[in-house]
Design a protein around this motif. Structure first.
Motif, PDB file in Angstrom:
ATOM      1  N   TRP A 247       0.669  -1.201   0.018  1.00  0.00           N
ATOM      2  CA  TRP A 247      -0.069  -0.087   0.014  1.00  0.00           C
ATOM      3  C   TRP A 247       0.801   1.373  -0.080  1.00  0.00           C
ATOM      4  CZ3 TRP A 247      -5.095   0.147  -0.790  1.00  0.00           C
ATOM      5  CH2 TRP A 247      -5.854  -1.003  -0.812  1.00  0.00           C
ATOM      6  N   TRP A 248       1.996   1.221   0.375  1.00  0.00           N
ATOM      7  CA  TRP A 248       3.065   2.610   0.563  1.00  0.00           C
ATOM      8  C   TRP A 248       2.731   3.415  -0.412  1.00  0.00           C
ATOM      9  CZ3 TRP A 248       4.287   5.794   4.115  1.00  0.00           C
ATOM     10  CH2 TRP A 248       5.046   6.642   3.697  1.00  0.00           C
ATOM     11  N   TRP A 249       3.349   3.006  -1.623  1.00  0.00           N
ATOM     12  CA  TRP A 249       3.653   3.795  -2.818  1.00  0.00           C
ATOM     13  C   TRP A 249       2.126   4.162  -3.506  1.00  0.00           C
ATOM     14  CZ3 TRP A 249       8.049   6.001  -3.288  1.00  0.00           C
ATOM     15  CH2 TRP A 249       9.282   5.370  -2.971  1.00  0.00           C
TER      16      TRP A 249
ATOM     17  N   PRO B 173       8.617   0.168   2.298  1.00  0.00           N
ATOM     18  CA  PRO B 173       9.301  -0.089   1.115  1.00  0.00           C
ATOM     19  C   PRO B 173      10.050   0.758   0.645  1.00  0.00           C
ATOM     20  CG  PRO B 173       7.119  -0.088   0.427  1.00  0.00           C
ATOM     21  CD  PRO B 173       7.202   0.419   1.871  1.00  0.00           C
ATOM     22  N   ASP B 174      10.890   1.623   1.039  1.00  0.00           N
ATOM     23  CA  ASP B 174      11.640   2.669   0.279  1.00  0.00           C
ATOM     24  C   ASP B 174      12.996   2.567   0.488  1.00  0.00           C
ATOM     25  OD1 ASP B 174      12.596   4.971  -0.982  1.00  0.00           O
ATOM     26  OD2 ASP B 174      11.070   6.133  -0.476  1.00  0.00           O
ATOM     27  N   PRO B 175      13.982   2.149  -0.211  1.00  0.00           N
ATOM     28  CA  PRO B 175      15.189   1.942   0.139  1.00  0.00           C
ATOM     29  C   PRO B 175      16.088   3.387   0.114  1.00  0.00           C
ATOM     30  CG  PRO B 175      14.978   1.159  -1.925  1.00  0.00           C
ATOM     31  CD  PRO B 175      13.574   1.195  -1.359  1.00  0.00           C
ATOM     32  N   ASP B 176      15.352   4.379  -0.618  1.00  0.00           N
ATOM     33  CA  ASP B 176      15.811   5.492  -0.595  1.00  0.00           C
ATOM     34  C   ASP B 176      15.484   6.617   0.323  1.00  0.00           C
ATOM     35  OD1 ASP B 176      17.279   4.780  -3.069  1.00  0.00           O
ATOM     36  OD2 ASP B 176      15.498   5.354  -4.037  1.00  0.00           O
ATOM     37  N   LEU B 177      14.681   6.067   1.295  1.00  0.00           N
ATOM     38  CA  LEU B 177      13.962   6.967   2.320  1.00  0.00           C
ATOM     39  C   LEU B 177      15.243   7.568   3.249  1.00  0.00           C
ATOM     40  CD1 LEU B 177      11.040   7.900   3.203  1.00  0.00           C
ATOM     41  CD2 LEU B 177      11.695   6.384   5.264  1.00  0.00           C
ATOM     42  N   LYS B 178      15.166   8.867   3.317  1.00  0.00           N
ATOM     43  CA  LYS B 178      16.413   9.237   4.586  1.00  0.00           C
ATOM     44  C   LYS B 178      16.049  10.790   4.906  1.00  0.00           C
ATOM     45  CE  LYS B 178      19.685  11.269   1.056  1.00  0.00           C
ATOM     46  NZ  LYS B 178      19.080  11.112  -0.226  1.00  0.00           N
TER      47      LYS B 178
ATOM     48  N   GLY C 211      12.137   8.155  -1.749  1.00  0.00           N
ATOM     49  CA  GLY C 211      12.606   7.739  -3.460  1.00  0.00           C
ATOM     50  C   GLY C 211      11.305   7.950  -4.688  1.00  0.00           C
ATOM     51  N   PRO C 212      11.944   7.743  -5.804  1.00  0.00           N
ATOM     52  CA  PRO C 212      11.102   8.097  -6.905  1.00  0.00           C
ATOM     53  C   PRO C 212       9.820   7.316  -6.982  1.00  0.00           C
ATOM     54  CG  PRO C 212      12.820   6.793  -7.739  1.00  0.00           C
ATOM     55  CD  PRO C 212      13.177   7.066  -6.265  1.00  0.00           C
TER      56      PRO C 212
END
Lengths: 252, 333
Positions: free
Chosen positions: B203-205, B257-262, B277-278
């Motif tokens: 559901w996240w994206w 589920p976002d590896p780019d999240l910071k 992330g994108p």
């Protein structure tokens, strides 16, 4: 005084009727013919499910084996459910749903009214809430039965077809199991048979306004109070119990 | 449940410069515009479309959650879910009523939904596959809806703004209820926690897409902002949502589920915020244009509901007419 086993069984009959009918009504959520009626059907379902929770909880206490509302609602076998057949019948159409509700509530309104005089304080408490709800259920379903019976030719036909289909299931509403009889004798729960005349008057009055005729029923259908259900009951339980059966013993 | 960044509105209008200036002055003075007030046709059209879209989202949103009513795992959850779906129907009802004050009927709006002219939120084209999804939809979908709708409580159109105040209160209750479902799962067995994580992964994206495309690509924002219909940009609302949600996920002990999240200290005027992330906008447009997992089912189910109920609505009308005629005949006697 009725034994606790009798009171337990009689309470389970009441709670199962409410749960299964509430479940059937909840199947209309998002599917009713008019948005306003969608909200109303959910109200009816919530009254019944809410009431079943109180009755199951009390039944669990009476039984004294530590079972709570969810153990009783979710973790029994089909043959252990004691609801009458009427309430498990599928939602064929809106006419049949409203008629089923009228048949049920026209008995349960006087039933809970009589239960206000129970010698059991918990039952009086449950009855106090239920009697008001059932009065509304009678009013709401009767209005629809009249509208559909005296609406268009098509709706009149569907309404009368529903009567023919459902009337054979009404006799079981008055069935008094041994447990129910013992509770009636002890003064804890009302005698359903004694409410038959009032039920018949309510139905006759609604049918007169709805231009419907009461069919002659030569072969009434029954079995639910002994745990012998129709084929649809297994499907209800398959859905109802799905999560609890898949992951037993957890908190949700 | 909620409105999305508006899709495909046409806010063009051809009133005189003086009329538009006088209208704009009322908006700028934060006056509420009421149904009988003069308003530019573009303003009316935009609101009909937005409120209609919002109402349709509530109605279509009943399906994914309704999918679990008969399978809810306890009587308490079953009653709460049934009541929640009922609330969504109630929101649809207020919103259709608000739209009707602008001169469009509920039936017309429903026709527009069924023939595809009107949209509803893209999020409801995703399926609810586990009990955890009922928690996630409450927590994230209603949470995103609240972010979008709180500014709408100050919308320049009075009936919409007032409907939003009530809707927001109920949504906020739903959001807490959804979070509590997930909290129970995350404190439960390993299988329950896995169910919660798996649900968040799906559901996240799609939830982040609920705020609509980035502002650079959203063509209607300017006029809607001037008219006091839109108060914040899609990106600003999305940022607020992410910043509020990540700490809640940490409490649950599950991960987005976002590896780019910071974390970035420079965001939000130096107060810091999360960089994500994108977002896959191709997926968003695909779903909006009717090719998500559930688009066809949602419309087909709703069309069946409307069609199956036609004889009941006709009977109710016929009965009301008969009663009125009888009353008239009795009065004449």
């Amino acid at each position: 005084m009725a034994g606790s086993a009798d009171l337990f069984a009689a309470l389970i009959e009441l709670a199962d009727d409410q749960l299964i009918l509430g479940h059937r009504l909840s199947e209309w959520s998002g599917r009713a013919p008019i948005l306003e009626e969608d909200l109303a059907l959910s109200n009816l379902a919530l009254d019944l499910i809410g009431g079943s929770r109180n009755i199951y909880t009390y039944a669990g206490l009476v039984e004294g084996k530590g079972r709570d509302e969810d153990d009783l609602a979710y973790m029994r076998l089909e043959r252990e459910y004691l609801n009458c057949l009427l309430v498990e019948r599928g939602n064929d159409d809106f006419a049949q749903t409203m008629l089923r509700q009228l048949y049920f509530a026209a008995l349960m309104q006087p039933y809970w009214q009589a239960a206000l005089a129970s010698n059991d304080e918990t039952i009086r408490g449950i009855a106090g809430k239920a009697v008001k709800e059932m009065a509304y259920h009678v009013r709401h379903s009767a209005e629809w039965v009249i509208r559909l019976g005296d609406g268009t030719a098509q709706s009149a036909e569907k309404m009368q077809a529903a009567v023919v289909e459902m009337h054979p299931f009404t006799e079981e509403l008055f069935t008094m199991s041994e447990a129910a009889r013992a509770c009636a004798k002890a003064g804890s729960l009302p005698d359903r048979e004694s409410l038959r005349a009032e039920w018949s008057r309510t139905i006759a009055s609604v049918f007169e306004q709805a231009l419907l005729t009461v069919p002659e029923v030569r072969f009434p259908q029954s079995g639910g109070r002994q745990g012998r259900h129709g084929e649809e009951m297994g499907h209800i339980l398959a859905e109802l119990q799905y999560v609890q059966r898949t992951h037993p013993g957890l908190t949700w | 449940m909620y409105s999305q960044g508006l899709i495909g509105s046409d806010s063009s209008t051809d009133e005189t410069v003086e009329f538009l200036a006088a209208f704009q002055a009322r908006i700028d003075a934060e006056e509420k515009i009421e149904p009988n007030d003069a308003m530019p046709e573009g303003y009316r059209r935009t609101l009909i479309r937005q409120i209609g879209q919002h109402a349709h989202s509530e109605i279509i949103g009943m399906q994914p959650e309704g999918n679990w009513i008969t399978r809810a795992p306890s009587l308490r959850r079953k009653a709460a879910l049934l009541a929640k779906v009922q609330d969504e129907g109630g929101h649809g009802l207020y919103l259709y009523s608000a739209a009707e004050t602008l001169g469009v009927s509920r039936e017309d709006l429903t026709d527009q939904l069924l023939d595809g002219r009107a949209k509803y939120s893209s999020i409801f084209n995703y399926p609810t596959l586990s009990w955890a999804d009922i928690g996630t939809v409450g927590w994230l979908v209603d949470g995103a809806a609240i972010m979008n709708q709180i500014p709408l409580c100050r919308c320049s159109f009075g009936p919409y703004a007032r409907a939003m105040i009530r809707v927001c209160k109920e949504e906020s209750f739903h959001q807490r209820q959804g979070y509590e479902i997930l909290l129970t799962l995350c404190k439960g067995s390993a299988a329950q926690k896995e169910m919660a994580q798996e649900s968040l992964n799906r559901w996240w994206w799609p939830v982040l897409m609920m705020f609509g495309p980035s502002d650079g690509e959203s063509v209607h924002s300017d006029q809607n902002t001037k008219w006091g219909i839109k108060r914040f940009s899609n990106d600003a609302l999305r940022q607020k949502f992410i910043d509020a949600t990540i700490p809640q996920a940490k409490v649950l002990g599950i991960e987005v589920p976002d590896p780019d999240l910071k974390w970035d200290d420079s965001l939000n005027d130096g107060r810091g915020g999360y960089v994500h992330g994108p977002i896959d906008w191709d997926e968003f447009w695909r779903v909006v244009k009717g090719h998500g997992a559930m688009n066809r089912d949602r419309i087909r189910n709703y069309k069946k509901t409307v069609d199956d109920g036609a004889w009941v609505r006709e009977a109710a009308m016929a009965h009301a007419e008969k009663r009125a005629a009888r009353k008239l005949a009795m009065a004449a006697e």
